[in-house]
Write a protein that holds these residues in place. Structure first.
Motif, mmCIF file in Angstrom:
data_model
loop_
_atom_site.group_PDB
_atom_site.id
_atom_site.type_symbol
_atom_site.label_atom_id
_atom_site.label_comp_id
_atom_site.label_asym_id
_atom_site.label_seq_id
_atom_site.Cartn_x
_atom_site.Cartn_y
_atom_site.Cartn_z
ATOM 1 N N CYS A 296 0.820 -1.217 0.000
ATOM 2 C CA CYS A 296 0.000 0.000 0.000
ATOM 3 C C CYS A 296 0.854 1.268 0.000
ATOM 4 C CB CYS A 296 -0.972 -0.012 1.175
ATOM 5 S SG CYS A 296 -0.193 -0.172 2.782
ATOM 6 N N LYS A 297 1.997 1.272 0.680
ATOM 7 C CA LYS A 297 2.847 2.470 0.718
ATOM 8 C C LYS A 297 3.394 2.784 -0.671
ATOM 9 C CE LYS A 297 4.345 2.166 5.551
ATOM 10 N NZ LYS A 297 3.598 3.398 5.929
ATOM 11 N N SER A 300 0.558 4.036 -2.971
ATOM 12 C CA SER A 300 0.209 5.420 -2.637
ATOM 13 C C SER A 300 1.264 6.380 -3.169
ATOM 14 C CB SER A 300 0.062 5.560 -1.122
ATOM 15 O OG SER A 300 -0.231 6.890 -0.765
ATOM 16 N N ARG A 301 2.520 6.005 -2.995
ATOM 17 C CA ARG A 301 3.609 6.862 -3.492
ATOM 18 C C ARG A 301 3.529 7.063 -5.004
ATOM 19 N NH1 ARG A 301 8.037 5.115 -5.974
ATOM 20 N NH2 ARG A 301 7.859 3.001 -5.125
ATOM 21 N N VAL A 330 -6.381 1.441 0.633
ATOM 22 C CA VAL A 330 -5.004 1.940 0.593
ATOM 23 C C VAL A 330 -4.979 3.446 0.837
ATOM 24 C CG1 VAL A 330 -3.029 2.368 -0.930
ATOM 25 C CG2 VAL A 330 -4.105 0.112 -0.892
ATOM 26 N N GLU A 334 -3.147 5.166 4.000
ATOM 27 C CA GLU A 334 -1.937 5.943 3.740
ATOM 28 C C GLU A 334 -2.152 7.449 3.837
ATOM 29 O OE1 GLU A 334 1.166 4.735 3.427
ATOM 30 O OE2 GLU A 334 0.184 2.846 3.949
ATOM 31 N N LYS A 335 -3.358 7.919 3.525
ATOM 32 C CA LYS A 335 -3.635 9.354 3.603
ATOM 33 C C LYS A 335 -4.320 9.748 4.903
ATOM 34 C CE LYS A 335 -3.049 11.937 0.768
ATOM 35 N NZ LYS A 335 -1.883 12.824 0.559
#
Length: 361
Positions: A296-297, A300-301, A330, A334-335
């Motif tokens: 997920c990181k 997201s990036r 995600v 992540e946000k």
């Protein structure tokens, strides 16, 4: 219709004089001077589930009283439950009906009027013209399902393709020649499901099973671009692939390994839903969406910081829906936002044409 000797007879179509049917026209998908065989093979969806209006018309061409009564019941308002149970849900076809209602002898004109148009089946191209000039590659999975009688049936198109390519898979040992079938194809209107125009933009591909098809074309295209423009900066590429069994369902395994080794594919993440793990205590990801959660990181990036692209190809009913829901998860994690805001992020990606789907039901 039932006479085998009539299959090569030519058919002339015109609207019946004095018809009361509003807007009656000759179907444009039946060419002039077509034979009966051509019409049933290439123009009409003979495996379509007959609608109630069709059943109602069949009553007029059925002589047996009990058969007439049963058809009337099935197409009546009171018989809706029976129609759903015995016709719609088990996907009964016209041929199935004619085998049961033996005195039903509909004319060809009635069948042309009520049977729907045979629709083209869309397939994603699994190759790049840069990699295979003058050629197009396709892959398909043979759809098989039981009929209402328990007989195994194949999908209309995949069954036909399987029969068509069977001789191609068998080399004539004497002549060493292949039988080359002819398949008519047509291109769909241009869409946005293609590589980013800027090669430095990273992208993520999600394609389990035969959904991997367009991404093989993507990677082949990227391979040739890298060879032609070694000075270009190319963004990272991710492929999430999944299938049931690694031993027999892992499509393009050698090709993917090649792309991974030469750097065309940066990351290859795979999952096998039906394989039993070697160690009982471990529970590896079963589906592509499970692996998406693990990365997920990175996702997201790529999507939110580096303005990358996200492609999904495959089954619309389950996989694509689950992938969409996972992507919302995600963004939520992540946000640090709620589901509504995560959905807004996804909607923005769609508007910017950076979340793209090539899916089928």
């Amino acid at each position: 219709v039932h006479g085998v000797g009539k299959k090569d007879h030519f058919v002339c179509l015109r609207v019946k004089e004095g018809t009361r049917k509003r807007g009656a026209t000759v179907p444009q998908y039946v060419p002039d001077n077509s034979t009966v065989k051509f019409i049933f093979t290439w123009c009409l969806e003979i495996r379509a589930v007959p609608k109630k209006a069709f059943l109602r018309s069949l009553v007029n061409y059925t002589t047996d009283i009990s058969e007439k009564r049963r058809l009337q019941e099935l197409c009546s308002k009171q018989g809706s439950l029976d129609y759903n149970s015995f016709i719609r849900d088990p996907t009964v076809t016209l041929l199935d009906l004619l085998r049961v209602f033996l005195t039903c002898k509909p004319p060809l004109s009635l069948l042309i009027e009520h049977l729907p148009k045979l629709q083209a089946r869309p397939y994603s191209v699994a190759s790049s013209t840069l990699f295979h000039p003058g050629k197009m590659h396709f892959i398909f999975n043979i759809l098989e399902f039981p009929s209402h009688l328990g007989e195994l049936r194949s999908g209309v198109c995949t069954g036909w393709l399987a029969d068509l390519v069977a001789p191609v898979l068998q080399v004539n040992q004497k002549s060493k020649e292949f039988f080359s079938p002819q398949i008519n194809i047509m291109s769909r209107p241009s869409n946005v499901f293609h590589l980013p125009d800027n090669p430095s933009v990273p992208f993520i591909m999600v394609g389990p099973g035969t959904g991997i098809a367009p991404f093989i074309g993507f990677l082949q295209h990227r391979q040739k671009l890298r060879e032609k423009h070694p000075d270009y900066k190319f963004g990272e590429t991710w492929l999430f692939f999944g299938c049931r069994h690694k031993a027999r369902d892992y499509l393009f395994q050698d090709e993917l390994r090649f792309f991974l080794e030469n750097g065309v594919l940066t990351y290859l993440i795979v999952s096998f839903s039906r394989d039993v793990p070697a160690v009982a205590e471990t529970a590896p990801p079963k589906y592509v969406q499970d692996n998406l959660r693990l990365y997920c990181k990175e996702i997201s990036r790529i999507l939110l910081q580096e303005k990358g692209y996200f492609y999904v190809c495959g089954d619309a009913k389950n996989m694509a829906k689950d992938v969409t829901e996972t992507l919302v998860e995600v963004f939520t994690i992540e946000k640090g936002v709620d589901k509504l805001d995560a959905l807004k992020i996804l909607a923005t990606l769609r508007e910017e044409k950076r979340y793209l789907q090539d899916i089928w039901a």
